[in-house]
Design a protein around this motif. Sequence first.
Motif, PDB file in Angstrom:
ATOM      1  N   ALA A  37      17.607  -5.737  10.708  1.00  0.00           N
ATOM      2  CA  ALA A  37      16.271  -6.054  10.191  1.00  0.00           C
ATOM      3  C   ALA A  37      15.565  -4.800   9.680  1.00  0.00           C
ATOM      4  CB  ALA A  37      15.437  -6.722  11.293  1.00  0.00           C
ATOM      5  N   ALA A  38      15.696  -3.701  10.400  1.00  0.00           N
ATOM      6  CA  ALA A  38      15.041  -2.457   9.974  1.00  0.00           C
ATOM      7  C   ALA A  38      15.587  -1.969   8.640  1.00  0.00           C
ATOM      8  CB  ALA A  38      15.227  -1.388  11.049  1.00  0.00           C
ATOM      9  N   SER A  39      16.865  -2.230   8.383  1.00  0.00           N
ATOM     10  CA  SER A  39      17.444  -1.783   7.110  1.00  0.00           C
ATOM     11  C   SER A  39      16.790  -2.505   5.936  1.00  0.00           C
ATOM     12  CB  SER A  39      18.958  -2.014   7.108  1.00  0.00           C
ATOM     13  OG  SER A  39      19.281  -3.394   7.007  1.00  0.00           O
ATOM     14  N   TYR A  40      16.444  -3.779   6.111  1.00  0.00           N
ATOM     15  CA  TYR A  40      15.744  -4.508   5.047  1.00  0.00           C
ATOM     16  C   TYR A  40      14.368  -3.906   4.777  1.00  0.00           C
ATOM     17  CZ  TYR A  40      19.175  -8.334   5.211  1.00  0.00           C
ATOM     18  OH  TYR A  40      20.312  -9.093   5.135  1.00  0.00           O
ATOM     19  N   LEU A  41      13.627  -3.601   5.845  1.00  0.00           N
ATOM     20  CA  LEU A  41      12.286  -3.065   5.672  1.00  0.00           C
ATOM     21  C   LEU A  41      12.314  -1.686   5.008  1.00  0.00           C
ATOM     22  CD1 LEU A  41      10.681  -4.100   9.079  1.00  0.00           C
ATOM     23  CD2 LEU A  41      10.328  -5.155   6.837  1.00  0.00           C
ATOM     24  N   LEU A  42      13.226  -0.824   5.444  1.00  0.00           N
ATOM     25  CA  LEU A  42      13.315   0.507   4.854  1.00  0.00           C
ATOM     26  C   LEU A  42      13.764   0.421   3.393  1.00  0.00           C
ATOM     27  CD1 LEU A  42      13.101   3.531   5.124  1.00  0.00           C
ATOM     28  CD2 LEU A  42      15.390   3.571   6.144  1.00  0.00           C
ATOM     29  N   SER A  43      14.689  -0.477   3.104  1.00  0.00           N
ATOM     30  CA  SER A  43      15.126  -0.659   1.723  1.00  0.00           C
ATOM     31  C   SER A  43      13.980  -1.152   0.850  1.00  0.00           C
ATOM     32  CB  SER A  43      16.303  -1.643   1.671  1.00  0.00           C
ATOM     33  OG  SER A  43      16.715  -1.875   0.347  1.00  0.00           O
ATOM     34  N   ALA A  44      13.170  -2.084   1.366  1.00  0.00           N
ATOM     35  CA  ALA A  44      12.021  -2.573   0.603  1.00  0.00           C
ATOM     36  C   ALA A  44      11.029  -1.451   0.325  1.00  0.00           C
ATOM     37  CB  ALA A  44      11.340  -3.712   1.362  1.00  0.00           C
ATOM     38  N   ALA A  45      10.798  -0.585   1.309  1.00  0.00           N
ATOM     39  CA  ALA A  45       9.886   0.539   1.101  1.00  0.00           C
ATOM     40  C   ALA A  45      10.412   1.484   0.020  1.00  0.00           C
ATOM     41  CB  ALA A  45       9.691   1.290   2.417  1.00  0.00           C
ATOM     42  N   LEU A  46      11.720   1.706   0.005  1.00  0.00           N
ATOM     43  CA  LEU A  46      12.302   2.572  -1.024  1.00  0.00           C
ATOM     44  C   LEU A  46      12.206   1.919  -2.404  1.00  0.00           C
ATOM     45  CD1 LEU A  46      15.452   3.836   0.920  1.00  0.00           C
ATOM     46  CD2 LEU A  46      13.507   5.229   0.177  1.00  0.00           C
ATOM     47  N   LEU A  47      12.369   0.610  -2.468  1.00  0.00           N
ATOM     48  CA  LEU A  47      12.252  -0.081  -3.758  1.00  0.00           C
ATOM     49  C   LEU A  47      10.858   0.082  -4.352  1.00  0.00           C
ATOM     50  CD1 LEU A  47      14.145  -3.431  -3.070  1.00  0.00           C
ATOM     51  CD2 LEU A  47      14.897  -1.559  -4.542  1.00  0.00           C
ATOM     52  N   LEU A  48       9.843   0.083  -3.512  1.00  0.00           N
ATOM     53  CA  LEU A  48       8.473   0.205  -4.010  1.00  0.00           C
ATOM     54  C   LEU A  48       8.177   1.606  -4.546  1.00  0.00           C
ATOM     55  CD1 LEU A  48       6.523  -1.889  -1.365  1.00  0.00           C
ATOM     56  CD2 LEU A  48       7.165  -2.541  -3.697  1.00  0.00           C
ATOM     57  N   ARG A  49       9.068   2.550  -4.312  1.00  0.00           N
ATOM     58  CA  ARG A  49       8.919   3.879  -4.905  1.00  0.00           C
ATOM     59  C   ARG A  49       9.398   3.915  -6.346  1.00  0.00           C
ATOM     60  NH1 ARG A  49      11.454   8.442  -1.252  1.00  0.00           N
ATOM     61  NH2 ARG A  49      10.446   9.647  -2.906  1.00  0.00           N
ATOM     62  N   LEU A  50      10.094   2.869  -6.780  1.00  0.00           N
ATOM     63  CA  LEU A  50      10.503   2.781  -8.182  1.00  0.00           C
ATOM     64  C   LEU A  50       9.288   2.507  -9.059  1.00  0.00           C
ATOM     65  CD1 LEU A  50      13.684   0.529  -7.843  1.00  0.00           C
ATOM     66  CD2 LEU A  50      13.663   2.918  -8.601  1.00  0.00           C
ATOM     67  N   PRO A  51       9.319   2.948 -10.306  1.00  0.00           N
ATOM     68  CA  PRO A  51       8.231   2.567 -11.213  1.00  0.00           C
ATOM     69  C   PRO A  51       8.287   1.071 -11.489  1.00  0.00           C
ATOM     70  CG  PRO A  51       9.986   3.680 -12.417  1.00  0.00           C
ATOM     71  CD  PRO A  51      10.304   3.823 -10.950  1.00  0.00           C
ATOM     72  N   PRO A  52       7.141   0.429 -11.715  1.00  0.00           N
ATOM     73  CA  PRO A  52       7.150  -1.009 -12.037  1.00  0.00           C
ATOM     74  C   PRO A  52       7.990  -1.281 -13.278  1.00  0.00           C
ATOM     75  CG  PRO A  52       4.920  -0.246 -11.573  1.00  0.00           C
ATOM     76  CD  PRO A  52       5.771   0.984 -11.680  1.00  0.00           C
ATOM     77  N   GLN A  53       8.668  -2.427 -13.270  1.00  0.00           N
ATOM     78  CA  GLN A  53       9.505  -2.821 -14.398  1.00  0.00           C
ATOM     79  C   GLN A  53       8.760  -3.897 -15.182  1.00  0.00           C
ATOM     80  OE1 GLN A  53      12.286  -1.123 -14.949  1.00  0.00           O
ATOM     81  NE2 GLN A  53      11.929   0.021 -13.062  1.00  0.00           N
ATOM     82  N   PRO A  54       8.183  -3.555 -16.361  1.00  0.00           N
ATOM     83  CA  PRO A  54       7.435  -4.564 -17.128  1.00  0.00           C
ATOM     84  C   PRO A  54       8.314  -5.752 -17.476  1.00  0.00           C
ATOM     85  CG  PRO A  54       7.093  -2.355 -18.018  1.00  0.00           C
ATOM     86  CD  PRO A  54       8.209  -2.254 -17.021  1.00  0.00           C
ATOM     87  N   VAL A  55       7.674  -6.917 -17.560  1.00  0.00           N
ATOM     88  CA  VAL A  55       8.427  -8.141 -17.856  1.00  0.00           C
ATOM     89  C   VAL A  55       9.109  -8.046 -19.205  1.00  0.00           C
ATOM     90  CG1 VAL A  55       8.232 -10.616 -18.249  1.00  0.00           C
ATOM     91  CG2 VAL A  55       6.941  -9.534 -16.401  1.00  0.00           C
ATOM     92  N   ALA A  56       8.407  -7.516 -20.229  1.00  0.00           N
ATOM     93  CA  ALA A  56       9.007  -7.423 -21.565  1.00  0.00           C
ATOM     94  C   ALA A  56      10.230  -6.532 -21.541  1.00  0.00           C
ATOM     95  CB  ALA A  56       7.975  -6.890 -22.561  1.00  0.00           C
ATOM     96  N   ALA A  57      10.138  -5.397 -20.835  1.00  0.00           N
ATOM     97  CA  ALA A  57      11.292  -4.491 -20.763  1.00  0.00           C
ATOM     98  C   ALA A  57      12.430  -5.127 -20.002  1.00  0.00           C
ATOM     99  CB  ALA A  57      10.874  -3.178 -20.094  1.00  0.00           C
ATOM    100  N   ALA A  58      12.090  -5.862 -18.944  1.00  0.00           N
ATOM    101  CA  ALA A  58      13.149  -6.515 -18.175  1.00  0.00           C
ATOM    102  C   ALA A  58      13.879  -7.559 -19.014  1.00  0.00           C
ATOM    103  CB  ALA A  58      12.551  -7.168 -16.928  1.00  0.00           C
ATOM    104  N   ARG A  59      13.105  -8.318 -19.826  1.00  0.00           N
ATOM    105  CA  ARG A  59      13.768  -9.322 -20.672  1.00  0.00           C
ATOM    106  C   ARG A  59      14.641  -8.663 -21.719  1.00  0.00           C
ATOM    107  NH1 ARG A  59       9.127 -13.936 -21.818  1.00  0.00           N
ATOM    108  NH2 ARG A  59       8.938 -14.653 -19.670  1.00  0.00           N
ATOM    109  N   GLU A  60      14.147  -7.571 -22.316  1.00  0.00           N
ATOM    110  CA  GLU A  60      14.956  -6.867 -23.321  1.00  0.00           C
ATOM    111  C   GLU A  60      16.229  -6.329 -22.700  1.00  0.00           C
ATOM    112  OE1 GLU A  60      14.589  -3.020 -26.325  1.00  0.00           O
ATOM    113  OE2 GLU A  60      12.847  -3.739 -25.215  1.00  0.00           O
ATOM    114  N   ALA A  61      16.111  -5.778 -21.476  1.00  0.00           N
ATOM    115  CA  ALA A  61      17.299  -5.274 -20.793  1.00  0.00           C
ATOM    116  C   ALA A  61      18.270  -6.392 -20.500  1.00  0.00           C
ATOM    117  CB  ALA A  61      16.894  -4.575 -19.486  1.00  0.00           C
TER     118      ALA A  61
END
Length: 446
Positions: A176-200
Amino acid sequence: MGRVSPLPPPGPLRTLAYATLVNTVGAGLWLAGGALYLTRDVGLSATSVGAGLTVAGLVGLSASVPLGALADRWDPRTLRAVLQVGQAVAALAYLLVGSFPAFLAVAVPEALLAAGNLAVRAALVAAVGGPDGRVHAFATLRAVANLGITLGTALAGIALAVDTHRAYQVLVVGNAASYLLSAALLLRLPPQPVAAAREAGAAHGSAGPRGPADAGRAAASGATDGPLTTTGTRRGPLRDGRFLAVSGVSAVLSTHVTVLVLVVPLWTVDRAGAPPPVVSAVLLANTVLTVLLAVRLSRGADRAAPAARKLRRAGLVLAAATPSYAATAALPVLPAIVLLLVATAVWTVGDLWHSAAGAGPRLRPGPVRRDRRLPGRGRPARRAGPGARPGPAHAAGARRRSGRLAGARRDLRRRRAGRPGAGRPCDREPAGAGDPARRCAGVSRV
């Protein structure tokens, strides 16, 4: 001197690699110790555990497509972090399981979250990798995931060696702790705009989607083609007897996935009489062999005929490994352990051949009838869980690519016949007609 670390250089991909590493350490903990925790500590029977996971897996199938589509409209970084927080809650809920109904009440939502997380993960990796780097991103994260599972499996061996109620509780909390720590690390990523995500996702779809979210994003990009004249239509594969036969065989063989993660741990301890840490050794052997042999055993499976041969060999090898596991029940402990490791090596080869046999044709465009390649998709992308199965959104990417293929063949026939209108769209349209970017994009409409 070249880089030897599996981690990429500093940047968003490294942050995502750290999140993947932490997440897969927890996956390794649960893969090695989950079945034994439920049977030896909670007290469920092996039959109950198998039935519960079967029901959860079937229900989990329904989560991939809607959550993959949701990743097209939301920031996949935030969505995956939210899902992983939900998975942490579900993982902790295993501490409260004391009966089969309680186990089912936890396993079903956990399977739904896991299936959706895999679909959203594909969207996030495609967005972080970008149009030119997504293949490298997927390959890098695959290597990191293997490392994380190896570490988690080794750590689980400690809990299995202690074999107490408190040790199993620590294992569950660690997952369970691995999920929480992984989620915290994901939030350090820059936001991925919807338009950029669709283009990708649209660009990724042209290279072969690796998940429902990727193919769905290709459909959302607005690049649609006219009616198809090939078997790449939605109903084409259902009228192809050979395709249905191969798909059916592959589906039956896919049931072998549960052998290593559920059957072998329980068999090793209850029937072969080996100590629980041997389960970690068996899974470590599988992981190491997968890292060493995956690329080599996947070569030559990009066409239907070689892929079918690999599928046939996979079935024979898996059939040889299964009775080898069964034979360990009649042997003393030390020979049984040796045979468990040998059977795992054989099983791993069959598993890798099966994965390669499905992955090659699955990522190729739908063919015309006289082309002898398999239409549509093959096996799920990976054995990581029910969310790895392809959803209906995959048809969008296949339709787009098969439309371009049909257009290219039509132009080739016109050139051979000396008829006008052949060549690329930007060669046959008058200057100033339409959007130059669309005119020269090479998109053929049938």
